[in-house]
Scaffold this active site. Structure first.
Site, PDB file in Angstrom:
ATOM      1  N   ALA A  62       0.853  -1.188   0.000  1.00 40.58           N
ATOM      2  CA  ALA A  62       0.000   0.000   0.000  1.00 40.58           C
ATOM      3  C   ALA A  62       0.888   1.236   0.000  1.00 40.58           C
ATOM      4  O   ALA A  62       2.001   1.196   0.529  1.00 40.58           O
ATOM      5  CB  ALA A  62      -0.867  -0.009   1.254  1.00 40.58           C
ATOM      6  N   GLY A 103       0.746  -5.178   0.664  1.00 42.83           N
ATOM      7  CA  GLY A 103      -0.335  -5.207  -0.307  1.00 42.83           C
ATOM      8  C   GLY A 103       0.141  -5.678  -1.680  1.00 42.83           C
ATOM      9  O   GLY A 103      -0.650  -6.208  -2.470  1.00 42.83           O
ATOM     10  N   GLU A 106      -0.097  -9.281  -1.506  1.00 40.58           N
ATOM     11  CA  GLU A 106      -1.523  -9.638  -1.454  1.00 40.58           C
ATOM     12  C   GLU A 106      -2.153  -9.571  -2.847  1.00 40.58           C
ATOM     13  O   GLU A 106      -2.981 -10.401  -3.206  1.00 40.58           O
ATOM     14  CB  GLU A 106      -2.265  -8.708  -0.485  1.00 40.58           C
ATOM     15  CG  GLU A 106      -1.847  -8.956   0.967  1.00 40.58           C
ATOM     16  CD  GLU A 106      -2.485  -7.969   1.926  1.00 40.58           C
ATOM     17  OE1 GLU A 106      -2.198  -6.761   1.800  1.00 40.58           O
ATOM     18  OE2 GLU A 106      -3.257  -8.394   2.794  1.00 40.58           O
ATOM     19  N   GLU A 126       3.710  -5.859   7.219  1.00 39.03           N
ATOM     20  CA  GLU A 126       2.775  -4.926   7.874  1.00 39.03           C
ATOM     21  C   GLU A 126       2.957  -4.869   9.383  1.00 39.03           C
ATOM     22  O   GLU A 126       2.842  -3.808  10.002  1.00 39.03           O
ATOM     23  CB  GLU A 126       1.323  -5.311   7.554  1.00 39.03           C
ATOM     24  CG  GLU A 126       0.874  -4.998   6.136  1.00 39.03           C
ATOM     25  CD  GLU A 126       1.143  -6.146   5.169  1.00 39.03           C
ATOM     26  OE1 GLU A 126       1.994  -7.013   5.476  1.00 39.03           O
ATOM     27  OE2 GLU A 126       0.505  -6.163   4.098  1.00 39.03           O
TER      28      GLU A 126
HETATM   29  C1  3H9 Z   1       0.271  -2.490   3.315  1.00 42.43           C
HETATM   30  O1  3H9 Z   1       0.643  -2.907   2.271  1.00 42.43           O
HETATM   31  C2  3H9 Z   1      -1.116  -2.665   3.829  1.00 42.43           C
HETATM   32  C3  3H9 Z   1      -1.874  -3.749   3.113  1.00 42.43           C
HETATM   33  O2  3H9 Z   1      -1.700  -4.987   3.723  1.00 42.43           O
HETATM   34  C4  3H9 Z   1      -3.344  -3.511   3.167  1.00 42.43           C
HETATM   35  C5  3H9 Z   1      -3.854  -2.305   2.473  1.00 42.43           C
HETATM   36  C6  3H9 Z   1      -5.340  -2.259   2.419  1.00 42.43           C
HETATM   37  N1  3H9 Z   1       4.600   3.498   0.655  1.00 42.43           N
HETATM   38  O3  3H9 Z   1      13.215   1.566   2.007  1.00 42.43           O
HETATM   39  P1  3H9 Z   1      13.755   2.336   0.855  1.00 42.43           P
HETATM   40  C7  3H9 Z   1       9.500   4.916   0.174  1.00 42.43           C
HETATM   41  S1  3H9 Z   1       1.288  -1.577   4.307  1.00 42.43           S
HETATM   42  C8  3H9 Z   1       5.119   4.693   0.432  1.00 42.43           C
HETATM   43  O4  3H9 Z   1      14.924   3.212   1.087  1.00 42.43           O
HETATM   44  P2  3H9 Z   1      14.729  -0.053  -0.390  1.00 42.43           P
HETATM   45  C9  3H9 Z   1      10.464   5.236   1.273  1.00 42.43           C
HETATM   46  O5  3H9 Z   1       9.889   6.094   2.236  1.00 42.43           O
HETATM   47  C10 3H9 Z   1       2.809  -1.507   3.450  1.00 42.43           C
HETATM   48  N2  3H9 Z   1       6.446   4.938   0.344  1.00 42.43           N
HETATM   49  O6  3H9 Z   1      14.060   1.379  -0.387  1.00 42.43           O
HETATM   50  C11 3H9 Z   1      11.592   5.869   0.498  1.00 42.43           C
HETATM   51  O7  3H9 Z   1      11.175   7.178   0.165  1.00 42.43           O
HETATM   52  P3  3H9 Z   1      12.248   8.352   0.035  1.00 42.43           P
HETATM   53  C12 3H9 Z   1       3.503  -2.791   3.538  1.00 42.43           C
HETATM   54  C13 3H9 Z   1       7.254   3.902   0.514  1.00 42.43           C
HETATM   55  O8  3H9 Z   1      14.947  -0.388  -1.786  1.00 42.43           O
HETATM   56  C14 3H9 Z   1      11.613   5.068  -0.799  1.00 42.43           C
HETATM   57  O9  3H9 Z   1      10.332   4.468  -0.886  1.00 42.43           O
HETATM   58  N3  3H9 Z   1       4.787  -2.663   2.916  1.00 42.43           N
HETATM   59  C15 3H9 Z   1       6.775   2.616   0.777  1.00 42.43           C
HETATM   60  O10 3H9 Z   1      15.845  -0.095   0.575  1.00 42.43           O
HETATM   61  C16 3H9 Z   1      12.678   4.002  -0.846  1.00 42.43           C
HETATM   62  O11 3H9 Z   1      12.536   3.177   0.301  1.00 42.43           O
HETATM   63  C17 3H9 Z   1       5.907  -2.490   3.627  1.00 42.43           C
HETATM   64  O12 3H9 Z   1       5.901  -2.513   4.833  1.00 42.43           O
HETATM   65  C18 3H9 Z   1       5.374   2.428   0.835  1.00 42.43           C
HETATM   66  N4  3H9 Z   1       4.820   1.224   1.051  1.00 42.43           N
HETATM   67  O13 3H9 Z   1      13.612  -1.018   0.216  1.00 42.43           O
HETATM   68  C19 3H9 Z   1       7.152  -2.293   2.843  1.00 42.43           C
HETATM   69  N5  3H9 Z   1       7.825   1.774   0.903  1.00 42.43           N
HETATM   70  O14 3H9 Z   1      13.167   7.956  -1.056  1.00 42.43           O
HETATM   71  C20 3H9 Z   1       7.795  -1.015   3.240  1.00 42.43           C
HETATM   72  C21 3H9 Z   1       8.922   2.525   0.725  1.00 42.43           C
HETATM   73  O15 3H9 Z   1      11.419   9.554  -0.227  1.00 42.43           O
HETATM   74  N6  3H9 Z   1       8.943  -0.722   2.410  1.00 42.43           N
HETATM   75  N7  3H9 Z   1       8.592   3.807   0.487  1.00 42.43           N
HETATM   76  O16 3H9 Z   1      12.931   8.385   1.366  1.00 42.43           O
HETATM   77  C22 3H9 Z   1      10.088  -1.398   2.576  1.00 42.43           C
HETATM   78  O17 3H9 Z   1      10.263  -2.259   3.408  1.00 42.43           O
HETATM   79  C23 3H9 Z   1      11.215  -0.991   1.674  1.00 42.43           C
HETATM   80  O18 3H9 Z   1      10.973   0.315   1.230  1.00 42.43           O
HETATM   81  C24 3H9 Z   1      11.385  -1.900   0.433  1.00 42.43           C
HETATM   82  C25 3H9 Z   1      12.453  -1.289  -0.503  1.00 42.43           C
HETATM   83  C26 3H9 Z   1      11.845  -3.285   0.898  1.00 42.43           C
HETATM   84  C27 3H9 Z   1      10.088  -2.017  -0.349  1.00 42.43           C
END
Ligand code: 3H9
Length: 697
Positions: A62, A103, A106, A126
Site C-alpha cells: 500500500a 499489499g 496480497e 505490515e
Molecule cells: C500495506 O501494504 C497494507 C496492506 O496490507 C493492506 C492495504 C489495504 N509506501 O526503504 P527504501 C519509500 S502496508 C510509500 O529506502 P529499499 C520510502 O519512504 C505496506 N512509500 O528502499 C523511500 O522514500 P524516500 C507494507 C514507501 O529499496 C523510498 O520508498 N509494505 C513505501 O531499501 C525508498 O525506500 C511495507 O511494509 C510504501 N509502502 O527497500 C514495505 N515503501 O526515497 C515497506 C517505501 O522519499 N517498504 N517507500 O525516502 C520497505 O520495506 C522498503 O521500502 C522496500 C524497498 C523493501 C520495499
C-alpha cells in the site's frame, strides 16, 4: 502520476505498475489497474493478463503516504481490486521481481499464478508498521503455504527469498532471464490449456488438516518477541478466522482488525519510525548526487570488542577488511573473538559454515600501520583517549592514500580535535558504532567543522551498504546518543540516592518497553567505562551529569558488572540474570545518608517521568543547537542505539504524544526541586507555549 503501463504481447495483456519509488498501491494506481483489467476482460482478443512492476521492484505494498488520510479506509479499496483480479474468468499472472511486499504480495496472492525472478524478496511486513495485512493476506497466504509457515511470515514480518517461497508453494515458478517474456509465455500456456482459473480463496488442501490449537501454541511461543506489541497478536487473531469463518466473513474481519490497527497509537509510532529512518539518510546540504567514494577495501585500527565487531560488518557485506593491532597477541585474541562470534551464529543455524569461512577470509590482520595504506576507509577503534587517538590519526595521515576516509569510532571525544592531528581534516569523520558492533544497527556519523560533503556522502552510503542505519550528527560531548544517555542515567542514579532501588527503576523502564533498565545496562556494558568518563570530567558537587557517588563506590569495590560477576546486581556463575544484592542496597542507603538525603518512597510514575523527561529535554537542546538535524533523527538514534521501544516512536515522538506542555511543566517542577541540570530547554518552553511540536520545526 501513478498509473499502469499497458501493452499487448501475443494476445496477453501486460499491466506494469508504475508508481515510484516502490510502486505503492495508491488510489490512482488501483483505479488504473482496475480500469485496464476490466477493459482486458471485456476484450475477446486478450487471452490472459500479466501484472508486473516497473523499476526496481514489483510492489512495496500500500502507498503508506495515504495512511494519514482519514478517508483512506473508505471508497475503492485494495481488497475490492484483488477480488476483481481473483474473480477474473481469464488467467491473471503476477510477474514479481525485486520486492513483493505487503499489499503488493496480497495483489499477487489474488492472481491465479505467481512467477518470480530469482532473488526477489517476498513478505508481509505490515506487522512492523503496527498493522496486519489488510487485503486478504491473512486468508490467502495460509491457503497457499499452510498455517504455520504463514504465521511465521505474517507475524515475523521479514521478507523471504523467492527460492524459499517457491519451495513453499507461494511462487509457482522462478523465471531466469526476461521475466515479463517468461510470464507472457506462461500465461499463453495456461490460457491454451483452458482450465478454470486457480483461485487462492478456493484452495484448502494446505489448511484442511490444521488443528485449532496451532494458534494457542503460536501465541505462547511469541510472548517474548512480541512484548508490548499489539499487531503480532492482531495478525494471529486475523489468521485464526481461517478455521472458524467462511472466506468472505474472515476477510471482512481481517479488514476490521486492519482498520483498528491502522488507527492505533502504536501503528502511528511505528510508521513514524519507518519514515524517520529513511529521512535520516538525507542530509539537506549534501544532496543525493554528491559524489561518494566507492569503498572496496577497509581497515580497522584496534581489534578489541569494538574493532572486531566493526570489521565483521565489512566482511559480512563482502568488503575485505584489514585489522591492525600493535601486537600479534592482541591480533590473535581479537581474531579468536570474531571466529567465536561467527561460530555461534553457525551453531544457531543462521549462517552456513561455507559463508562463515568466506567472511573470515575477508578479514586479514597486521601489526603495521602501512598496511592500512590501500584502504578506502580506515576506522580507528582504539582506547577512548585523546592523546592516543591523535597519535593514531597523525600516523594514518602519513600512511593512508590521498582519497581515503579517516574515521574515528569515538563515542565522546571531539572529532575536530582528532581531525586537527591530520593535514586533511576534510577527510575525517566520526563513525560511532554501538556495542556489539556487528549486531547493533545504529551508526552515529559525526560531522566535524571541516568534514567534506564527499566524506559525509561516502560514510552515509557506506552505512546502508553494511546494513546499518546512519544518522548524521554534530560535535558535542557525547554527540546525540550518549549526551542524552548521561541525562537519563544521571536521573536514574539520583532516584536511587533519593529512595528508589536499582531493581525498581529497571522494572519501570523494562515495563515501558526497553530491553533492560539503566542499571542492568550498566552492568552489561561494564561500570568501569562510566567511571573512567566521570574521572576524566573531574566534576564534583551534585551539579553535573558526570557525578555519581554510588556508582563510584561500587567500582571501588572492584564490581564492574557482569564481567566481574557483580555490579549494581550480583550474578550466579554462568548466568546473566541480574539478582538484587543486599550488600548494594546497604551501600545505597549508607551513601544517601552521607549525602544528607532522607530516603523516601518513590512511585513508578515519578521514576518514568524522571528518567524520560530529562532525556527528552536534552534532546530538545540538541535539536536547538543543531547537533541533530531533525527530531526524527534523535528518535532513530535512540531506537537503534539504545533500545528505546519502537512502539513509542522514539523519545521525541513520544514527547509529542505525552504533550510538550505536560513535559515542560514537569521539567519546571523538577528544576525547582532538583536544580540546574533539569532546567527546561528553551526550545521545549517555546514549543509548549506555541502549542506546536518538534515535527513542525
Ligand atoms: C500495506 O501494504 C497494507 C496492506 O496490507 C493492506 C492495504 C489495504 N509506501 O526503504 P527504501 C519509500 S502496508 C510509500 O529506502 P529499499 C520510502 O519512504 C505496506 N512509500 O528502499 C523511500 O522514500 P524516500 C507494507 C514507501 O529499496 C523510498 O520508498 N509494505 C513505501 O531499501 C525508498 O525506500 C511495507 O511494509 C510504501 N509502502 O527497500 C514495505 N515503501 O526515497 C515497506 C517505501 O522519499 N517498504 N517507500 O525516502 C520497505 O520495506 C522498503 O521500502 C522496500 C524497498 C523493501 C520495499
Amino acid at each position: 502520476m501513478a498509473g499502469v503501463r499497458h501493452e499487448r504481447r501475443d494476445g496477453v495483456a501486460v499491466l506494469t505498475l508504475d508508481n515510484p519509488p516502490v510502486n505503492g498501491l495508491a488510489l490512482a494506481l488501483r483505479a488504473s489497474i482496475a480500469e485496464h483489467l476490466e477493459a482486458d476482460l471485456a476484450d475477446p482478443e486478450v487471452r490472459a493478463i500479466v501484472i508486473a512492476g516497473a523499476g526496481r521492484m514489483f510492489c512495496g505494498g500500500a502507498d503508506m503516504r495515504e495512511f494519514g488520510d482519514p478517508t483512506y479506509a473508505e471508497g475503492s479499496t485494495l481488497p475490492d481490486l484483488i477480488d476483481l483480479i481473483e474473480s477474473a474468468p481469464k488467467p491473471v499472472i503476477a510477474a514479481m521481481h525485486g520486492v513483493a511486499a505487503g499489499g503488493g504480495l496480497e495483489l499477487a496472492l489474488g492472481c491465479h499464478h505467481r512467477l518470480a525472478a530469482p532473488g526477489t524478496r517476498l513478505g508481509q511486513p505490515e506487522v512492523t508498521l503496527g498493522i496486519i495485512p489488510g487485503a486478504g493476506g491473512t486468508q490467502r497466504l495460509p491457503r497457499l503455504i499452510g498455517i504455520e509457515p504463514a504465521l511465521d511470515i505474517i507475524v515475523g514480518g521479514a521478507l523471504i527469498p523467492a527460492e524459499r517461497a517457491h519451495a513453499q508453494g507461494l511462487v509457482d515458478e522462478l523465471v531466469d532471464g526476461d521475466l515479463v517474456a517468461g510470464a507472457v509465455a506462461f500465461a499463453g500456456k495456461v490460457a491454451a490449456a483452458g482450465t478454470a482459473p486457480r483461485r487462492t480463496r478456493d484452495l484448502d488442501d494446505k489448511i484442511a488438516a490444521a488443528k485449532p490449537e496451532v494458534f494457542a501454541d503460536f501465541r505462547k511461543g511469541m510472548a517474548r518477541r512480541a512484548r508490548g506489541l499489539k499487531a503480532p497478536y492482531a495478525c494471529v487473531d486475523a489468521i485464526e478466522g481461517l478455521l472458524t469463518l467462511p472466506f468472505a466473513e474472515a476477510l471482512a474481519r481481517e479488514r476490521r482488525i486492519f482498520v483498528e490497527c491502522l488507527a492505533s497509537e502504536q501503528s502511528k509510532a511505528l510508521r513514524h519510525v519507518f519514515f524517520a529512518e529513511r529521512q535520516a539518510a538525507k542530509v539537506p546540504d549534501v544532496p543525493a548526487d554528491t559524489p561518494a567514494r566507492s569503498i572496496e577495501a577497509a581497515a580497522v585500527i584496534g581489534c578489541g570488542t569494538m574493532g572486531g565487531g566493526i570489521a565483521m560488518n565489512f566482511a559480512n557485506a563482502g568488503i575485505p577488511v584489514r585489522v591492525i593491532e600493535a601486537e600479534e597477541l592482541a591480533l590473535a585474541r581479537g581474531r579468536a573473538i570474531i571466529e567465536r562470534n561467527y561460530a555461534s551464529t553457525v551453531s544457531k543455524g543462521r549462517l552456513s559454515q561455507a559463508e562463515m569461512d568466506a567472511r573470515l577470509g575477508r578479514i586479514t590482520g597486521s601489526t603495521s600501520f602501512e598496511d592500512a595504506g590501500d584502504a578506502d576507509i580506515v576506522i580507528e577503534a582504539v582506547f577512548e583517549d585523546m592523546a592516543l587517538k591523535m597519535d593514531v590519526f597523525a600516523r594514518l595521515d602519513k600512511t593512508c592514500k590521498a582519497d581515503a576516509v579517516l574515521a574515528t569510532n569515538t563515542s565522546t571525544l571531539d572529532v575536530n580535535e582528532i581531525a586537527a592531528a591530520t593535514t586533511r581534516p576534510e577527510a575525517v569523520i566520526g563513525t560511532h558504532f554501538f556495542s556489539p558492533a556487528n549486531v547493533m544497527r545504529l551508526m552515529e556519523n559525526v560531522r566535524g567543522d571541516k568534514t567534506s560533503h564527499e566524506t559525509i556522502a561516502t560514510v552515509m552510503k557506506l552505512s546502508k551498504k553494511i546494513g546499518k542505519v546512519g544518522v548524521l550528527v554534530g560535535v558535542c560531548d557525547g554527540f546525540v546518543g550518549n549526551r542524552m544517555l548521561y541525562a537519563y542515567t544521571h536521573q536514574a542514579h539520583s532516584l536511587v540516592e533519593e529512595g528508589a532501588l536499582p531493581q525498581q527503576v529497571d522494572k519501570v523502564i523494562y515495563d515501558f518497553g526497553f530491553p533492560m533498565g539503566p542499571f542492568a545496562m550498566h552492568d552489561m556494558a561494564g561500570l568501569d567505562v562510566g567511571w573512567r568518563v566521570r574521572k576524566a570530567h573531574g566534576a564534583s558537587g551534585r551539579d553535573s551529569v558526570h557525578v555519581s557517588p554510588i556508582a563510584d563506590r561500587i567500582c571501588e569495590m572492584g564490581r564492574f558488572g557482569q564481567k566481574t560477576g557483580a555490579g549494581w546486581y550480583r550474578y550466579e556463575p554462568g548466568n546473566r540474570t541480574p539478582l538484587a544484592d543486599p550488600e548494594i542496597e546497604a551501600l545505597i542507603v549508607s551513601v544517601s545518608g552521607e549525602l544528607g538525603i532522607s530516603r523516601r518512597e518513590i512511585g513508578d510514575e515519578e521514576i518514568l517521568e524522571r528518567c524520560l523527561y530529562p532525556l527528552i529535554n536534552e534532546g530538545a537542546k540538541i535539536l536547538e543547537e543543531g547537533i541533530a538535524l531533525r527530531a526524527g533523527d534523535i528518535d532513530v538514534v535512540w531506537i537503534y542505539g539504545y533500545g528505546f521501544p519502537r512502539q513509542h516512536g522514539g523519545p521525541m515522538f513520544y514527547a509529542e504524544r505525552v504533550g510538550l506542555e505536560t513535559i515542560h511543566d514537569a521539567m519546571s517542577r523538577l528544576y525547582d526541586t532538583h536544580g540546574r541540570l533539569l532546567q527546561p530547554a528553551p526550545l521545549l518552553a517555546r514549543l509548549a507555549k506555541e502549542g506546536t511540536g518538534f515535527a513542525d520545526l
